[in-house]
Design a protein around this motif. Structure first.
Motif, PDB file in Angstrom:
ATOM      1  N   PRO A 114       0.586  -1.561   0.294  1.00 24.64           N
ATOM      2  CA  PRO A 114      -0.211  -0.018  -0.184  1.00 24.64           C
ATOM      3  C   PRO A 114       1.065   1.444  -0.455  1.00 24.64           C
ATOM      4  O   PRO A 114       1.211   1.099   0.613  1.00 24.64           O
ATOM      5  N   PRO A 115       0.693   2.189  -0.636  1.00 25.78           N
ATOM      6  CA  PRO A 115       1.374   3.645  -0.800  1.00 25.78           C
ATOM      7  C   PRO A 115       1.038   4.260   0.619  1.00 25.78           C
ATOM      8  O   PRO A 115       0.302   4.390   1.043  1.00 25.78           O
ATOM      9  N   ALA A 116       2.137   4.449   0.784  1.00 21.12           N
ATOM     10  CA  ALA A 116       2.226   5.877   2.029  1.00 21.12           C
ATOM     11  C   ALA A 116       0.606   7.178   1.617  1.00 21.12           C
ATOM     12  O   ALA A 116       0.479   6.893   0.511  1.00 21.12           O
ATOM     13  N   PRO A 117       0.363   7.520   2.843  1.00 25.26           N
ATOM     14  CA  PRO A 117      -0.876   8.186   2.433  1.00 25.26           C
ATOM     15  C   PRO A 117      -0.930   9.383   2.078  1.00 25.26           C
ATOM     16  O   PRO A 117       0.637   9.710   2.853  1.00 25.26           O
ATOM     17  N   GLY A 118      -1.500  10.336   1.570  1.00 26.33           N
ATOM     18  CA  GLY A 118      -1.285  11.555   1.199  1.00 26.33           C
ATOM     19  C   GLY A 118       0.449  12.396   2.424  1.00 26.33           C
ATOM     20  O   GLY A 118       0.768  11.923   2.683  1.00 26.33           O
ATOM     21  N   PRO A 119       0.173  13.955   1.873  1.00 23.71           N
ATOM     22  CA  PRO A 119       1.523  14.696   1.514  1.00 23.71           C
ATOM     23  C   PRO A 119       1.606  15.239   3.723  1.00 23.71           C
ATOM     24  O   PRO A 119       2.717  14.988   3.643  1.00 23.71           O
ATOM     25  N   ARG A 120       0.811  14.617   3.700  1.00 22.07           N
ATOM     26  CA  ARG A 120       0.784  15.203   4.926  1.00 22.07           C
ATOM     27  C   ARG A 120       1.058  13.328   6.484  1.00 22.07           C
ATOM     28  O   ARG A 120       1.432  13.839   7.583  1.00 22.07           O
ATOM     29  N   ALA A 121       1.684  12.860   5.540  1.00 17.30           N
ATOM     30  CA  ALA A 121       2.530  11.277   5.757  1.00 17.30           C
ATOM     31  C   ALA A 121       3.917  11.961   6.477  1.00 17.30           C
ATOM     32  O   ALA A 121       3.862  12.684   6.000  1.00 17.30           O
TER      33      ALA A 121
END
Lengths: 125, 455
Positions: A114-121
């Motif tokens: 699973p890709p890391a969640p959005g820019p706030r990760a």
């Protein structure tokens, strides 16, 4: 592809004196190779830099799909000496799961990571 | 053909302070042969030593008396045997207290209590040091003589041998002092299956079984991160049970109808808990290699564990020494929205300025902002600007009790003379605690002779 450890692993941590141990376990057996390759000793030392005063040691447990990290000097003296809320390193486990690693796209796609969640990760240095 | 014999060891306490309901639920929820109760953490012995100094009839884990009362019918009526390290620094007084329970008196000869002695090195400490045993700190290398005058307790970690001896002698309750947590599980298996002292693979399997269940429900759904939202009914969580076979393989399970979950993931999380070098899990009986452990799901809430290898133990025993190491106190206040974090930070600056002006001396002062990164530090990133509240938590430690005492009086004034929107001080002044620190050391096995008595 950027991958967050929280999305591919679970973990438990504990203490031995001033050392915290973090066991990181792959959520799927085939994801262990990702942990083994990309969650290196140096990478973990970098992740915790400024938060621990000693060395990091890594051990492999392929039989459990797990890595075990010893973080020396992680607990403000440890045991009863420590003034920290987490004097026994119980939640250092999830601090490690904040790490974001870079995995080549072909491997990540083949293993369905699973890709890391959005820019706030949280972004690892 | 009868089925291969299985011995069931149930875990009923993972530490002193664990769920009081668990021991009774373990002996009434289904078949078990042994009930294992682990009470001792590293610092517990020193707490018990202080209690014994105040009253020579104390110094053991008093929760154990309630546990025994709650399981006594199963012990005297159905032959369930209890193995516990509840004896602390006074196992004989613990046994006497069990015998003095109403149920203990009534049980008469049906109750045979085996008491393991020999772990307490405190009376022998000066003789041991004089005889050339430095008891050097395993982390720093410093000899124990540097803190000798502050030592409160000193206990060797005993292995399975004396517990096996007590069981062979017919004890249905075995009380030890500082035995290893894992021996409490391994000893019953060794007793039942007659494993030899050099049967390293099977002994190692018993140690791994012990490691899995020594923290109670922490392997059966408690504190389990994997799939935690879906773990059913923690309110009725089932504590773990080992179903062991003579060949050293075993199944981890729990009673039917209980909550929680036993899965390969829940067991694996417990296996890595407090782990050092997985190739060498050192115990007095054997060195277990955790990289040989194999796990396989075997139906609902059943995990088979097999493949475990071990090798001969070292010539040493670990010794845990507790010594007085000054005093500490922790003060907390809660600051509310708006700008909760800013207010808490200002309060910390004001507090530290006052401590400076008072000339108080501390070895250590630590400020944390709970709710704004106390546990993960900078890894958590900057806190939200809209936090509903933040707890200011300031801890100090030092050798001068008076300075720590004075610190505890500087917290409450901030409520009226510091930053606004503050609450959460109803507990009054923080308490000054004596710090009892832990000194791990090694000693030659040959100078520690465990013994067993029966009451």
């Amino acid at each position: 592809m950027r991958v967050r450890l929280l999305d591919i692993a679970h973990a438990r941590s504990g203490d031995k004196g001033d050392t915290a141990n973090v066991g990181v376990l792959a959520l799927r057996p085939e994801w262990y190779q990702v942990l083994d390759t990309y969650v290196t000793r140096d990478r973990v030392a970098d992740h915790f830099s400024g938060l621990i005063s000693g060395d990091v040691v890594r051990f492999e447990l392929p039989n459990l799909g797990a890595l075990n990290f010893l973080l020396h000097g992680a607990l403000d003296g440890g045991g009863t000496l420590s003034l920290k809320t987490d004097a026994q390193g119980k939640v250092v486990s999830t601090a490690l799961l904040r790490m974001v690693i870079d995995v080549p796209d072909d491997l990540a796609n083949r293993l369905k990571l699973p890709p890391a969640p959005g820019p706030r990760a949280p972004v690892a240095r | 053909m009868s089925a291969p014999r299985v011995v069931r060891v149930a875990s009923g306490q993972g530490f002193w302070g664990d769920w009081l309901e668990a021991p009774r639920r373990q002996v009434t929820g289904g078949p078990v042969d042994y009930l294992m109760l682990d009470y001792l953490a590293e610092v517990t012995m020193s707490i018990l030593q202080k209690q014994k100094e105040r009253d020579p009839s104390l110094g053991y884990a008093r929760d154990f008396l309630g546990a025994v009362e709650s399981v006594l019918p199963a012990v005297t009526g159905r032959g369930v045997r209890v193995v516990a390290n509840a004896g602390g620094v006074n196992p004989q007084a613990c046994a006497a207290a069990v015998r003095a329970l109403p149920g203990g008196r009534d049980a008469g000869a049906k109750l045979r209590i085996g008491v393991v002695l020999g772990d307490d090195l405190l009376p022998r400490l000066d003789a041991l040091i004089a005889a050339g045993h430095p008891l050097a700190n395993m982390e720093t290398g410093a000899p124990l003589s540097t803190v000798r005058d502050r030592v409160l307790s000193a206990n060797a970690y005993l292995g399975s041998g004396p517990i096996v001896e007590a069981l062979a002698g017919g004890a249905n309750i075995v009380i030890t002092g500082r035995s290893t947590d894992t021996a409490l599980t391994m000893a019953p298996l060794r007793h039942e299956f007659g494993w030899a002292a050099d049967d390293y693979n099977r002994l190692a399997a018993g140690i791994v079984a012990g490691h899995i269940i020594e923290c109670g429900a922490q392997c059966s759904g408690g504190n389990c991160l994997y799939d935690w939202r879906e773990i059913p009914d923690l309110g009725e969580v089932g504590y773990p049970i080992i179903e062991a076979s003579a060949d050293g393989t075993f199944v981890v399970t729990k009673h039917p109808g209980t909550g929680g979950r036993v899965s390969t993931q829940s067991v694996a999380e417990q296996l890595v808990y407090e782990m050092g070098d997985p190739h060498a899990y050192i115990t007095p009986d054997v060195i277990a290699d955790f990289t040989t452990i194999r796990l396989a799901a075997e139906g609902t809430d059943r995990v088979r564990v097999y493949g475990i290898e071990g090798r001969p133990a070292t010539p040493s025993l670990k010794v845990s020494v507790a010594y007085r190491a000054g005093f500490k106190a922790v003060g907390t206040l809660v600051y509310a929205w708006p700008d909760a974090f800013d207010k808490a930070q200002l309060a910390d600056r004001v507090l530290r300025e006052r401590l400076d002006h008072l000339g108080l001396r501390f070895d250590r002062i630590l400020t944390e902002f709970v709710g704004a990164g106390a546990t993960h530090g900078a890894l958590a990133g900057p806190p939200s600007e809209d936090l509903p509240e933040v707890q200011l938590r300031v801890g100090v430690r030092g050798s001068n009790r008076g300075d720590i005492e004075r610190f505890t009086r500087e917290i409450a004034p901030l409520v009226l003379n510091g930053p606004p929107s503050v609450t959460g001080f109803a507990g009054g002044r923080p308490k000054v605690e004596e710090v009892v620190a832990y000194w791990p050391a090694l000693i030659d096995k040959r100078v520690v002779q465990p013994s067993v008595t029966f009451q």
